[in-house]
Design a protein around this motif. Sequence first.
Motif, PDB file in Angstrom:
ATOM      1  N   HIS A 273       0.867  -1.182   0.000  1.00 21.69           N
ATOM      2  CA  HIS A 273       0.000   0.000   0.000  1.00 21.69           C
ATOM      3  C   HIS A 273       0.902   1.230   0.000  1.00 21.69           C
ATOM      4  N   PRO A 274       1.479   1.578  -1.150  1.00 25.78           N
ATOM      5  CA  PRO A 274       2.524   2.611  -1.173  1.00 25.78           C
ATOM      6  C   PRO A 274       2.113   3.964  -0.607  1.00 25.78           C
ATOM      7  N   LEU A 275       0.947   4.481  -1.011  1.00 28.05           N
ATOM      8  CA  LEU A 275       0.560   5.804  -0.505  1.00 28.05           C
ATOM      9  C   LEU A 275       0.309   5.752   0.998  1.00 28.05           C
ATOM     10  N   MET A 276      -0.349   4.703   1.457  1.00 27.50           N
ATOM     11  CA  MET A 276      -0.555   4.521   2.889  1.00 27.50           C
ATOM     12  C   MET A 276       0.785   4.423   3.608  1.00 27.50           C
ATOM     13  N   HIS A 277       1.744   3.730   2.986  1.00 24.39           N
ATOM     14  CA  HIS A 277       3.076   3.596   3.590  1.00 24.39           C
ATOM     15  C   HIS A 277       3.737   4.962   3.715  1.00 24.39           C
ATOM     16  N   GLY A 278       3.678   5.758   2.658  1.00 25.61           N
ATOM     17  CA  GLY A 278       4.259   7.089   2.732  1.00 25.61           C
ATOM     18  C   GLY A 278       3.584   7.954   3.759  1.00 25.61           C
ATOM     19  N   GLN A 279       2.260   7.849   3.856  1.00 25.56           N
ATOM     20  CA  GLN A 279       1.528   8.649   4.828  1.00 25.56           C
ATOM     21  C   GLN A 279       1.909   8.239   6.250  1.00 25.56           C
TER      22      GLN A 279
ATOM     23  N   ASP B  41       8.021   9.941  -1.282  1.00 22.51           N
ATOM     24  CA  ASP B  41       8.808   9.373  -0.179  1.00 22.51           C
ATOM     25  C   ASP B  41       8.710   7.848  -0.173  1.00 22.51           C
ATOM     26  N   ALA B  42       7.493   7.351  -0.388  1.00 22.64           N
ATOM     27  CA  ALA B  42       7.299   5.891  -0.393  1.00 22.64           C
ATOM     28  C   ALA B  42       8.079   5.248  -1.528  1.00 22.64           C
ATOM     29  N   GLN B  43       8.061   5.872  -2.704  1.00 20.38           N
ATOM     30  CA  GLN B  43       8.806   5.314  -3.821  1.00 20.38           C
ATOM     31  C   GLN B  43      10.300   5.234  -3.509  1.00 20.38           C
ATOM     32  N   GLU B  44      10.824   6.248  -2.851  1.00 20.97           N
ATOM     33  CA  GLU B  44      12.238   6.217  -2.461  1.00 20.97           C
ATOM     34  C   GLU B  44      12.528   5.022  -1.566  1.00 20.97           C
ATOM     35  N   LEU B  45      11.624   4.746  -0.640  1.00 20.43           N
ATOM     36  CA  LEU B  45      11.819   3.628   0.287  1.00 20.43           C
ATOM     37  C   LEU B  45      11.791   2.292  -0.447  1.00 20.43           C
ATOM     38  N   PHE B  46      10.864   2.137  -1.384  1.00 14.53           N
ATOM     39  CA  PHE B  46      10.794   0.887  -2.144  1.00 14.53           C
ATOM     40  C   PHE B  46      12.028   0.705  -3.009  1.00 14.53           C
ATOM     41  N   LEU B  47      12.436   1.753  -3.697  1.00 13.14           N
ATOM     42  CA  LEU B  47      13.607   1.652  -4.559  1.00 13.14           C
ATOM     43  C   LEU B  47      14.864   1.376  -3.751  1.00 13.14           C
ATOM     44  N   ALA B  48      14.982   1.993  -2.579  1.00 15.26           N
ATOM     45  CA  ALA B  48      16.142   1.747  -1.721  1.00 15.26           C
ATOM     46  C   ALA B  48      16.194   0.299  -1.261  1.00 15.26           C
ATOM     47  N   ALA B  49      15.038  -0.375  -1.261  1.00 18.22           N
ATOM     48  CA  ALA B  49      14.975  -1.792  -0.893  1.00 18.22           C
ATOM     49  C   ALA B  49      15.136  -2.704  -2.099  1.00 18.22           C
ATOM     50  N   GLY B  50      15.394  -2.142  -3.282  1.00 21.12           N
ATOM     51  CA  GLY B  50      15.548  -2.940  -4.488  1.00 21.12           C
ATOM     52  C   GLY B  50      14.243  -3.350  -5.126  1.00 21.12           C
ATOM     53  N   ILE B  51      13.128  -2.801  -4.643  1.00 21.79           N
ATOM     54  CA  ILE B  51      11.801  -3.154  -5.157  1.00 21.79           C
ATOM     55  C   ILE B  51      11.447  -2.193  -6.288  1.00 21.79           C
ATOM     56  N   THR B  52      11.215  -2.741  -7.466  1.00 21.08           N
ATOM     57  CA  THR B  52      10.962  -1.917  -8.648  1.00 21.08           C
ATOM     58  C   THR B  52       9.536  -2.043  -9.178  1.00 21.08           C
ATOM     59  N   THR B  53       8.817  -3.070  -8.728  1.00 20.39           N
ATOM     60  CA  THR B  53       7.437  -3.289  -9.152  1.00 20.39           C
ATOM     61  C   THR B  53       6.605  -3.645  -7.932  1.00 20.39           C
ATOM     62  N   VAL B  54       5.407  -3.051  -7.815  1.00 17.54           N
ATOM     63  CA  VAL B  54       4.544  -3.326  -6.675  1.00 17.54           C
ATOM     64  C   VAL B  54       3.121  -3.582  -7.141  1.00 17.54           C
ATOM     65  N   GLY B  55       2.393  -4.298  -6.309  1.00 16.17           N
ATOM     66  CA  GLY B  55       0.955  -4.418  -6.465  1.00 16.17           C
ATOM     67  C   GLY B  55       0.299  -3.616  -5.360  1.00 16.17           C
TER      68      GLY B  55
ATOM     69  N   SER C  90       5.443 -11.079  -0.020  1.00 19.76           N
ATOM     70  CA  SER C  90       5.163  -9.646  -0.114  1.00 19.76           C
ATOM     71  C   SER C  90       5.315  -9.019   1.258  1.00 19.76           C
ATOM     72  N   SER C  91       5.192  -7.682   1.313  1.00 21.73           N
ATOM     73  CA  SER C  91       5.423  -6.965   2.579  1.00 21.73           C
ATOM     74  C   SER C  91       4.149  -6.483   3.244  1.00 21.73           C
ATOM     75  N   ASP C  92       3.103  -6.170   2.446  1.00 23.86           N
ATOM     76  CA  ASP C  92       1.915  -5.509   2.984  1.00 23.86           C
ATOM     77  C   ASP C  92       2.290  -4.180   3.637  1.00 23.86           C
ATOM     78  N   ALA C  93       3.376  -3.546   3.160  1.00 24.51           N
ATOM     79  CA  ALA C  93       3.796  -2.268   3.738  1.00 24.51           C
ATOM     80  C   ALA C  93       2.614  -1.303   3.776  1.00 24.51           C
ATOM     81  N   PRO C  94       2.423  -0.613   4.916  1.00 24.67           N
ATOM     82  CA  PRO C  94       3.332  -0.427   6.039  1.00 24.67           C
ATOM     83  C   PRO C  94       3.187  -1.426   7.186  1.00 24.67           C
ATOM     84  N   VAL C  95       2.423  -2.516   6.998  1.00 24.38           N
ATOM     85  CA  VAL C  95       2.271  -3.484   8.087  1.00 24.38           C
ATOM     86  C   VAL C  95       3.630  -4.067   8.462  1.00 24.38           C
TER      87      VAL C  95
END
Length: 520
Positions: A71-77, A224-238, A432-437
């Motif tokens: 949940h990228p936007l939720m993760h950033g929030q 901000d969330a995209q930066e966190l995913f990319l820093a983790a090597g994650i390039t594609t998300v659902g 998967s991560s279920d980020a931000p869980v």
Amino acid sequence: MTHALSPDSTIFVGGPIHTMTDAGTVEAVRIDGQRTTAAGDLDQLRMLGEADVVDLDGRCLMPGFVDAHTHPLMHGQCMSWADLSTAASLDDVVKVLREHARSSRAGAAIRGYGYDQHRLAEDRHPTAADLDRVADDRSVTIMHTSGHGYVANSHALAEAGITAGTPTPPGGLIDRDGAGNPLGRVFDAACDLLTGPDGVKITNHGPNFHLPDAPEALDELLDDAQELFLAAGITTVGDCQVTEREMTNYLRARDDGRLRVRVSMYILSSHVGMLRRLGITSSLGDEWLAVTGVKHYADGSLISGTAYLPCGCGATHGYLYHDDAELEDLLADASAAGLQTATHAQGPDAIQLVLDGLARAPRPHLRHRIEHCGFATDEQLATMSNLGVVPVPQPTQIYRYGDGVRRDHPELADRMYGAGLFQKAGLPVVLSSDAPVTLPDVPMACWAAETRRTSSGHVLGDSARVSRVDAFAGYTTGGAFALRRADVGSITPGTLADFAVLDRDPLAVPTDELPDVAVH
């Protein structure tokens, strides 16, 4: 990180390169433009034409990781709120919120995320009275670590109009005292009450975590969330819960040239009527942003205690979001319309409702998904295999929350998110991560899938482990399979040149060093 795509030709060499295909580990990989051209011997790749050569200097190159449920936007929030994930008591919760409030604009609402009642010394959820200690003149709301609900202070309850006379909606919870007065906890379908008169409303189709914010603030939080995913090597998300808030946010990012992570969107079932009216009966979009399917919810959260488990096998019983016929109809209609579904289901009863609905319009090619798939029985796993249903668990939750699940559901806990059990039943391994869980940390997730250790050191279901290689496949080829994408998740001719570079070979380090492997 993701290797910056070049319009020219580049060869990577000088470290282990795991293709995550039958080709295994190769000496070099070549990209031309934005696609992988070849992987194999360096001399052979040089013969394909001039190319810049990048020396990995011993580092490991893998396909960009694919996080199939986030949940990228939720993760950033959430990253902009007070972090309560390490709070060990209610006093800790209050202290962290007060500290966060000091850096907030005067009078602004105070928000926190990540509290876990199992980790609090009081062994209970906070209440409005607890949060009134933070502030009683403005709204204070904190999100449970599951994302399935909030605790609100008295001011926030009043602002939302939640009183003793407010009915509890189906598939939701408003915690009350003996006289019916709200105590602060507002979970699952009841969260609609917290988004304000003009906010996103989803009724009984899931937990409403779509708290409003200014568009420019949401843009920054997605960045901000995209930066966190990319820093983790994650390039594609659902993104497994898209409403108008997320859709407009992604479209702005794409149109402004800010979309840096490839996103497959699962539209929440409350909004599926919009898809039908537009005649969308298949995936729609491009390699960066696409409508992929529909997200449904069967029951509540395992770690918050709202998952539907009326079996007498634990301390909590939870509830369903829909009655039997409604959920089955939603799933059967979506499948018949050619839409892939991704349904949150934890307890065996909830999982069975999903399977019954999908069996009415079986379309294995759609790769229908069950998110989390908490406590599936062996019989249900066999049915999933026959129907082509893909389970999508989150192994890091075993580490972070497994001890609480053991305490609440000792008879079932060893099956929690049992990737190894899924594999034995002929089902694919998808992680998967279920980020931000949990944080989007692939080496940590793969360690948890391999060891199934909880934070106390207990092994939760030894037979549910998967191998190291299979765990990383779950975050590459497995994730791509769940998203129905053939252009990511592996290094093979024709795939997009999305790579993760790691400081060490994660397939070779000792088990207990795996969580320390870093993405460069």
